[in-house]
Design a protein around this motif. Structure first.
Motif, mmCIF file in Angstrom:
data_model
loop_
_atom_site.group_PDB
_atom_site.id
_atom_site.type_symbol
_atom_site.label_atom_id
_atom_site.label_comp_id
_atom_site.label_asym_id
_atom_site.label_seq_id
_atom_site.Cartn_x
_atom_site.Cartn_y
_atom_site.Cartn_z
ATOM 1 N N ILE A 135 0.187 -0.997 0.460
ATOM 2 C CA ILE A 135 0.331 -0.213 0.427
ATOM 3 C C ILE A 135 1.290 1.468 -0.085
ATOM 4 O O ILE A 135 0.930 2.565 -0.433
ATOM 5 C CB ILE A 135 -0.595 0.118 1.260
ATOM 6 C CG1 ILE A 135 -1.996 -0.928 0.839
ATOM 7 C CG2 ILE A 135 -1.881 1.275 0.857
ATOM 8 C CD1 ILE A 135 -3.020 -1.539 1.700
ATOM 9 N N GLY A 136 1.668 0.934 0.575
ATOM 10 C CA GLY A 136 3.257 1.987 0.662
ATOM 11 C C GLY A 136 3.609 2.161 -0.313
ATOM 12 O O GLY A 136 3.977 3.539 -0.792
ATOM 13 N N SER A 175 -8.694 4.637 0.260
ATOM 14 C CA SER A 175 -9.863 4.137 1.123
ATOM 15 C C SER A 175 -9.100 2.425 0.807
ATOM 16 O O SER A 175 -8.452 1.853 0.410
ATOM 17 C CB SER A 175 -11.022 4.435 -0.083
ATOM 18 O OG SER A 175 -10.614 3.258 -1.399
ATOM 19 N N LYS A 176 -10.249 2.215 1.858
ATOM 20 C CA LYS A 176 -10.025 0.365 2.148
ATOM 21 C C LYS A 176 -10.401 -0.450 0.781
ATOM 22 O O LYS A 176 -9.820 -1.362 0.184
ATOM 23 C CB LYS A 176 -10.963 -0.667 2.969
ATOM 24 C CG LYS A 176 -10.557 0.463 3.977
ATOM 25 C CD LYS A 176 -11.487 -0.050 5.380
ATOM 26 C CE LYS A 176 -11.276 0.569 7.190
ATOM 27 N NZ LYS A 176 -11.428 -0.509 8.082
ATOM 28 N N GLU A 194 -7.599 -2.680 -0.975
ATOM 29 C CA GLU A 194 -8.222 -4.502 -1.870
ATOM 30 C C GLU A 194 -7.987 -4.271 -3.335
ATOM 31 O O GLU A 194 -7.671 -5.039 -3.384
ATOM 32 C CB GLU A 194 -9.706 -4.687 -1.381
ATOM 33 C CG GLU A 194 -9.898 -4.228 -0.114
ATOM 34 C CD GLU A 194 -9.202 -5.628 0.746
ATOM 35 O OE1 GLU A 194 -8.541 -6.863 -0.023
ATOM 36 O OE2 GLU A 194 -8.703 -5.142 2.058
ATOM 37 N N LYS A 195 -8.127 -3.395 -4.217
ATOM 38 C CA LYS A 195 -7.469 -3.336 -5.308
ATOM 39 C C LYS A 195 -6.015 -3.879 -5.459
ATOM 40 O O LYS A 195 -5.326 -4.185 -6.366
ATOM 41 C CB LYS A 195 -7.976 -1.853 -5.774
ATOM 42 C CG LYS A 195 -8.985 -1.922 -6.601
ATOM 43 C CD LYS A 195 -9.901 -1.195 -7.533
ATOM 44 C CE LYS A 195 -11.265 -0.561 -7.725
ATOM 45 N NZ LYS A 195 -11.135 0.087 -8.338
ATOM 46 N N GLY A 224 -3.402 -6.754 -7.251
ATOM 47 C CA GLY A 224 -2.785 -6.036 -8.314
ATOM 48 C C GLY A 224 -3.500 -5.527 -9.527
ATOM 49 O O GLY A 224 -2.795 -5.334 -10.644
ATOM 50 N N GLU A 225 -4.547 -4.630 -8.619
ATOM 51 C CA GLU A 225 -5.557 -4.024 -10.464
ATOM 52 C C GLU A 225 -4.891 -2.650 -9.964
ATOM 53 O O GLU A 225 -4.006 -2.143 -8.707
ATOM 54 C CB GLU A 225 -7.295 -3.717 -9.235
ATOM 55 C CG GLU A 225 -7.720 -5.666 -9.461
ATOM 56 C CD GLU A 225 -8.887 -5.710 -9.023
ATOM 57 O OE1 GLU A 225 -9.661 -4.466 -9.404
ATOM 58 O OE2 GLU A 225 -9.682 -6.670 -9.435
ATOM 59 N N GLU A 226 -5.670 -1.997 -10.652
ATOM 60 C CA GLU A 226 -4.857 -0.602 -10.882
ATOM 61 C C GLU A 226 -5.665 0.011 -9.690
ATOM 62 O O GLU A 226 -7.217 -0.354 -9.384
ATOM 63 C CB GLU A 226 -5.419 -0.099 -12.329
ATOM 64 C CG GLU A 226 -4.925 1.482 -12.293
ATOM 65 C CD GLU A 226 -5.339 2.265 -13.831
ATOM 66 O OE1 GLU A 226 -4.418 3.236 -13.707
ATOM 67 O OE2 GLU A 226 -5.071 1.386 -14.165
#
Length: 201
Positions: free
Chosen positions: A9-10, A166-167, A171-172, A176-178
């Motif tokens: 996430i970072g 956002s949460k 999750e994306k 591995g989603e954009e």
């Protein structure tokens, strides 16, 4: 070594902030030779203003390193750096154990976050700036406050770019989603009231 959820996430947040900064007119140079030697050499060759900015950064690095040296004389770590370095060649697992022991010892008496590097040197409208990116609840370390505070004191602009994800967007990222940021907030001053800023370097 596998990336943790926070690492992923970072990294995504940093990439989103970098994209935003470039889109708003910044040319970015990774801060520190260890991160991007080619980028640093390109910056060094730019102009006299860049040279002056790099010089004050080096003075600040020297000051922070001296703080570390002085600390280590008074309260040496369980395993000196050269010992850990040699162990890395023989037994990485044992070397990591030594590093962990050093980290635990440091936490008791030495401010965390040494040496306090920031993410990017930004160039916009002929002005060089120090830019640090923080994602969600991440905060500036003690030594980042010292480094950015000293740049601020010597008249150089600093920016802390705070990226909120956002949460749902997190999750994306994890699959591995954009993804996209929820918000980006830029602070142009660093509060240094809880750190020691020397009168001179």
């Amino acid at each position: 070594m596998a990336l943790t959820k926070n690492d992923m996430i970072g990294d995504a947040g940093e990439a989103l902030a970098e994209k935003y900064l470039v889109e708003t007119g910044y040319e970015l140079f990774a801060f520190g030779v260890s991160r991007d030697y080619a980028s640093r050499k390109k910056l060094e060759a730019t102009d006299e203003t860049a040279e002056a900015f790099l010089k004050i950064n080096q003075k600040i690095s020297d000051y922070i390193q001296q703080c570390w040296t002085d600390y280590n004389k008074q309260d040496p770590l369980p395993y000196p750096g050269p010992v850990v370095f040699e162990m890395m060649k023989k037994d990485r697992k044992e070397a990591e154990r030594m590093k962990d022991a050093n980290r635990k010892a440091l936490k008791k008496t030495f401010p965390a976050g040494h040496p306090g590097r920031y993410d990017f040197i930004g160039l916009k409208n002929g002005q060089y700036e120090a830019i640090e990116i923080k994602v969600n609840t991440s905060r500036l370390s003690y030594w980042q406050k010292v480094r950015l505070g000293l740049l601020q004191k010597h008249g150089y602009p600093v920016k802390v770019v705070r990226v909120k994800i956002s949460k749902e967007q997190q999750e994306k990222i994890l699959v591995g989603e954009e993804s996209a940021h929820t918000s980006i907030d830029i602070t142009e001053t660093v509060d240094t009231k809880d750190v020691h800023i020397p009168d001179s370097l």
